[in-house]
Design an enzyme around this catalytic site. Structure first.
Site, PDB file in Angstrom:
ATOM      1  N   SER A  75      37.485  38.993  43.996  1.00 47.45           N
ATOM      2  CA  SER A  75      36.634  39.164  44.815  1.00 47.45           C
ATOM      3  C   SER A  75      37.183  39.272  46.452  1.00 47.45           C
ATOM      4  O   SER A  75      36.719  40.013  47.453  1.00 47.45           O
ATOM      5  CB  SER A  75      35.449  38.370  44.905  1.00 47.45           C
ATOM      6  OG  SER A  75      35.835  37.020  45.494  1.00 47.45           O
TER       7      SER A  75
ATOM      8  N   CYS B 102      39.802  36.062  38.308  1.00 45.24           N
ATOM      9  CA  CYS B 102      38.436  35.442  39.076  1.00 45.24           C
ATOM     10  C   CYS B 102      37.624  34.745  38.062  1.00 45.24           C
ATOM     11  O   CYS B 102      37.138  35.615  36.930  1.00 45.24           O
ATOM     12  CB  CYS B 102      37.684  36.751  39.795  1.00 45.24           C
ATOM     13  SG  CYS B 102      35.886  36.453  40.289  1.00 45.24           S
TER      14      CYS B 102
ATOM     15  N   THR C  59      34.511  33.936  38.406  1.00 50.76           N
ATOM     16  CA  THR C  59      33.129  34.273  38.189  1.00 50.76           C
ATOM     17  C   THR C  59      32.983  35.521  37.354  1.00 50.76           C
ATOM     18  O   THR C  59      32.061  35.533  36.691  1.00 50.76           O
ATOM     19  CB  THR C  59      32.858  34.685  39.688  1.00 50.76           C
ATOM     20  OG1 THR C  59      32.927  33.512  40.383  1.00 50.76           O
ATOM     21  CG2 THR C  59      31.304  35.167  39.754  1.00 50.76           C
TER      22      THR C  59
ATOM     23  N   CYS D 167      37.860  28.034  40.340  1.00 46.86           N
ATOM     24  CA  CYS D 167      37.441  29.413  41.126  1.00 46.86           C
ATOM     25  C   CYS D 167      38.795  29.590  41.611  1.00 46.86           C
ATOM     26  O   CYS D 167      39.360  28.792  42.244  1.00 46.86           O
ATOM     27  CB  CYS D 167      36.451  28.992  42.314  1.00 46.86           C
ATOM     28  SG  CYS D 167      36.552  30.283  43.573  1.00 46.86           S
TER      29      CYS D 167
ATOM     30  N   HIS E 293      39.695  30.840  44.249  1.00 46.87           N
ATOM     31  CA  HIS E 293      40.038  30.461  45.744  1.00 46.87           C
ATOM     32  C   HIS E 293      40.480  29.076  45.968  1.00 46.87           C
ATOM     33  O   HIS E 293      41.149  28.640  46.970  1.00 46.87           O
ATOM     34  CB  HIS E 293      38.914  30.833  46.508  1.00 46.87           C
ATOM     35  CG  HIS E 293      38.634  32.355  46.725  1.00 46.87           C
ATOM     36  ND1 HIS E 293      38.357  33.088  45.638  1.00 46.87           N
ATOM     37  CD2 HIS E 293      38.692  33.000  48.090  1.00 46.87           C
ATOM     38  CE1 HIS E 293      38.040  34.357  46.373  1.00 46.87           C
ATOM     39  NE2 HIS E 293      38.382  34.206  47.831  1.00 46.87           N
TER      40      HIS E 293
END
Ligand code: DGL
Length: 264
Positions: free
Chosen positions: A12, A74, A76, A184, A186
Site C-alpha cells: 500500500s 503486504c 493485509t 505489517c 511497515h
C-alpha cells in the site's frame, strides 16, 4: 516471459520496501519492480471488497510489466489468501510469511503477540494457524491503526509515535508474551522503537527474511531464477513521489534505482 523477466513487489505504500531490501540482497541478479499504492494507503482499515479491488488493479499493473513472480509485500492483502488471487494470472503470486513455525519454536512461554493492521488482526489468520498446530498456545492480536499513517508521514520521532507505540505494546507486555511478530511490513521501519518499548525479554520478529526466502525457493522450483546479469530496481508510487523517494532512499541507497509516478 523468461528467467530474465522482472519480479513485482507490491504494498500500500513504503512498507513493502522492508521486504524488497531482503529480496534484493538474496537475489542480486534479478530485476525488481516495486509498486506502492500511496494514493490509497492505508489498506488495513478498508473492507475486504475494497482491498480485493485495489490488489486487482496492482496485479493488472504487474501483468502489463511482464513479471514472472509477484511478491505481495503486504500482510493485509496476504490475508485475502493468495490462492484466491492466482486464477487467470500468468505469474506466480506469493504473500508475506505468517512465520508460524518460528513463533512456535521461539515462544517458550507459549504466549505470542501479533502486531498488525485491524484487517489482519480481525481475520485471525495467524491465531487460527497457530491453534491448528498447538491449541494451548495463547495468541494476543494487537491492531495498530495509527502506525501506518505515522510511518507514511515520516513522523518517526514525534510524541504521537511514542504514544501510539506505548498504547499498542502495553497490552502485550501485560499479557506476558515472549515473542511478537511484526505482521505489517511497515512496522520493521520502527522495529527498534517497538523492541525498546517491549523490553529485552521479548523477541521481535520481522517476517521479511522468511518471505524473501520463500519467494527465492519458489522461483527455483519453477526454474525461473536469474543467475547472471546485472540486477535492477524500479520503484513506482501512485502519489507523493518526492515524499516516498526520501523514505525509499534511506532504506535502499541505490544510485541505479529509477523512480516513477504511475496511475493504476
Ligand atoms: N504494509 C501493509 C501490511 O503489511 C499495509 C498496511 C496498510 O496499508 O494499512 O499490512
Amino acid at each position: 516471459m523468461d528467467n530474465h523477466s522482472p519480479i513485482g513487489v507490491l504494498d500500500s505504500g513504503v512498507g513493502g520496501l522492508t521486504v524488497l531490501k531482503v529480496l534484493r540482497a538474496l537475489m542480486p541478479h534479478e530485476k525488481f519492480i516495486y509498486l506502492g499504492d500511496t494514493a490509497n494507503t492505508p489498506f488495513g482499515v478498508r473492507s475486504e471488497e475494497e482491498n480485493r479491488m485495489l490488489v486487482g488493479k496492482m496485479l493488472d499493473f504487474m501483468q502489463a510489466q511482464g513479471v514472472k513472480q509477484v511478491v505481495i509485500a503486504c500482510n493485509t492483502l496476504t490475508m485475502l489468501d493468495v490462492n484466491t488471487l492466482q486464477p487467470g494470472r500468468p505469474f506466480h503470486i506469493i504473500g508475506v510469511s505468517h512465520v508460524v513455525a518460528l513463533l512456535r519454536k521461539y515462544s517458550k512461554k507459549k504466549k505470542i503477540g501479533i502486531m498488525a493492521t485491524p484487517f489482519t488482526i480481525n481475520s485471525e489468520v495467524h491465531k487460527k494457524e497457530i491453534h491448528s498446530y498447538e491449541p494451548e498456545i495463547q495468541v494476543f492480536g494487537q491492531a495498530c491503526p495509527k502506525l501506518v499513517p505515522l510511518i507514511e508521514a515520516r513522523q518517526f520521532d514525534g510524541p504521537e509515535m511514542e504514544e501510539a507505540i506505548r498504547e499498542y505494546t502495553e497490552p502485550l507486555k501485560q499479557a506476558g508474551v515472549d515473542i511478537v511478530a511484526l505482521s505489517c511490513t511497515h512496522y520493521p521501519l520502527i522495529k527498534n522503537k517497538i523492541e525498546k518499548a517491549l523490553g529485552p525479554e521479548v523477541i521481535v520478529l520481522d517476517p521479511a527474511g522468511r518471505t524473501a526466502s520463500n519467494a527465492h525457493i519458489q522461483l527455483h522450483k519453477m526454474g525461473m531464477a536469474s543467475h547472471s546479469g546485472e540486477g535492477s530496481l524500479t520503484i513506482c508510487f501512485t502519489s507523493d513521489l518526492e515524499r516516498c523517494k526520501c523514505l525509499a532512499k534511506c532504506l535502499l541507497p541505490d544510485e541505479g534505482c529509477e523512480y516513477k509516478l504511475v496511475k493504476l
